[in-house]
Design an enzyme around this catalytic site. Structure first.
Site, mmCIF file in Angstrom:
data_model
loop_
_atom_site.group_PDB
_atom_site.id
_atom_site.type_symbol
_atom_site.label_atom_id
_atom_site.label_comp_id
_atom_site.label_asym_id
_atom_site.label_seq_id
_atom_site.Cartn_x
_atom_site.Cartn_y
_atom_site.Cartn_z
ATOM 1 C CB THR A 1 -7.700 -15.632 44.493
ATOM 2 O OG1 THR A 1 -7.554 -14.491 43.661
ATOM 3 C CG2 THR A 1 -7.276 -15.279 45.903
ATOM 4 N N GLY B 1 -12.286 -8.705 42.049
ATOM 5 C CA GLY B 1 -11.829 -7.977 43.218
ATOM 6 C C GLY B 1 -12.414 -6.600 43.409
ATOM 7 C CB THR C 1 -11.532 -16.287 45.226
ATOM 8 O OG1 THR C 1 -11.060 -16.431 43.881
ATOM 9 C CG2 THR C 1 -12.694 -17.239 45.437
ATOM 10 N N GLY C 2 -12.473 -13.790 43.349
ATOM 11 C CA GLY C 2 -13.392 -13.376 42.295
ATOM 12 C C GLY C 2 -13.042 -12.011 41.742
ATOM 13 N NE ARG D 1 -7.431 -5.727 39.790
ATOM 14 C CZ ARG D 1 -7.720 -6.905 40.321
ATOM 15 N NH1 ARG D 1 -6.751 -7.775 40.531
ATOM 16 N NH2 ARG D 1 -8.964 -7.219 40.644
ATOM 17 C CB VAL D 2 -3.637 -3.697 44.231
ATOM 18 C CG1 VAL D 2 -3.762 -4.604 45.453
ATOM 19 C CG2 VAL D 2 -2.173 -3.392 43.945
ATOM 20 N N GLY D 3 -6.047 -5.952 43.511
ATOM 21 C CA GLY D 3 -7.414 -6.363 43.807
ATOM 22 C C GLY D 3 -7.693 -6.428 45.293
ATOM 23 C CG ASP D 4 -10.695 -9.211 46.610
ATOM 24 O OD1 ASP D 4 -10.299 -9.471 45.458
ATOM 25 O OD2 ASP D 4 -11.181 -10.066 47.363
#
Length: 310
Positions: free
Chosen positions: A176, A230, A227-228, A204-207
């Site tokens: 990210t 999520g 970043t990381g 899937r959706v992350g942070d």
């Protein structure tokens, strides 16, 4: 007559992960540093001229989206189905206005689309084909799927599909991208963009596009980009939590960032954050081996680093 230079700070990141001097080739190291420098220059150019933090973080992130060495825009990772789906968010600390998109597949610069959602819609978050359609309706530059794809990302997908039990860290060579800034007027802003996880499934959706989880900005506290892993950032609401501890608890940004990353680690999560406050202080915290990162201010030379010992 004496002219005072505008006071500003810009911090950027290109992802946190398992990079070391042994597993990152020299040419990859050099290319990443060059891209971070170019992104820093793009944002600093705006801030140096007295421009807005919001414009600066968008400009910095756009440079990293266009660079194939990072997992955002061109160079994003593939889903399990072999597609590229991008997420992005941007937020203004002066009025808490924000825009975000997820799962976009046909917009060259997702951060530009997130900004357009913020500026020219009544919504905060658009997803999938609808987000791309909104971009076309507002003349945001589109791109064909082939523009996003790189051979290295295809190789990473093949590696994941061949061994589904491969550790998460193995897919975190690049990640990210994000930027946070404070401008001469004391306004902060944050922007984040990503292609997500290699081999992700089921939409899937992350942070990163979630306001308060991976991206947040508040002039009363700070601007944060994460970043990381999520899922852990979502569960902790890391970006907002850092701001809340600064605003309500009186913490400084360094302690707030360090503590949240420690809490993330206690839960089993890995990653990092970049933070800047309205007073001009800025920096980062991470619990991985490395984090692509850079910072510049009105009075200091650019600082660019990758590994944990830099």
């Amino acid at each position: 007559m004496t002219f005072a230079l505008p006071k500003w700070t810009l911090v950027i990141h290109g992802g946190a992960g398992s990079m070391t001097r042994d597993n990152l080739r020299a040419e990859e190291d050099q290319a990443a540093r060059a891209a971070l420098s170019a992104a820093l220059d793009a944002g600093a150019f705006i801030l140096r001229d007295g421009g807005a933090a919001l414009d600066a973080v968008q400009a910095a992130v756009r440079v990293l989206e266009d660079d194939p060495h990072f997992n955002a825009g061109r160079g994003s990772v593939f889903t399990a189905e072999g597609r590229i789906e991008c997420d992005a968010a941007i937020m203004s600390g002066s009025d808490l206005n924000a825009g975000a998109v997820a799962g976009v597949r046909a917009t060259r610069n997702p951060i530009a689309l997130a900004r357009e959602v913020m500026d020219r819609s009544t919504h905060v978050f658009l997803a999938g084909a609808g987000a791309d359609s909104f971009g076309r309706a507002h003349d945001i530059e589109a791109a064909e799927p082939e523009w996003f794809e790189t051979a290295e990302r295809r190789r990473q997908l093949d590696e994941i599909l061949a061994d589904p039990d491969l550790p998460f860290d193995s897919a975190m060579k690049y990640g990210t991208v994000g930027a946070v800034a404070v401008d001469a007027d004391g306004h902060v802003a944050a922007a984040t963009s990503t292609g997500g996880l290699t081999g992700k499934k089921w939409g899937r959706v992350g942070d990163s596009p979630l306001i308060g989880a991976g991206t947040y900005a508040d002039d009363r506290a700070a601007a944060v980009s994460c970043t990381g892993a999520g899922e852990y950032f979502i569960r902790l609401g890391v970006a907002h939590e850092i701001c809340a501890r600064v605003r309500l608890g009186g913490w400084n940004i360094e302690d707030a960032a360090d503590t949240l990353i420690a809490e993330l680690g206690d839960m089993g999560g890995k990653g990092g954050v970049i933070v800047v406050s309205p007073d001009g202080s800025g920096g980062w915290a991470f619990n991985t081996r490395a984090m692509y990162r850079a910072m510049a201010t009105h009075e200091t030379a650019p600082e660019i680093a990758i590994y944990g010992d830099e």
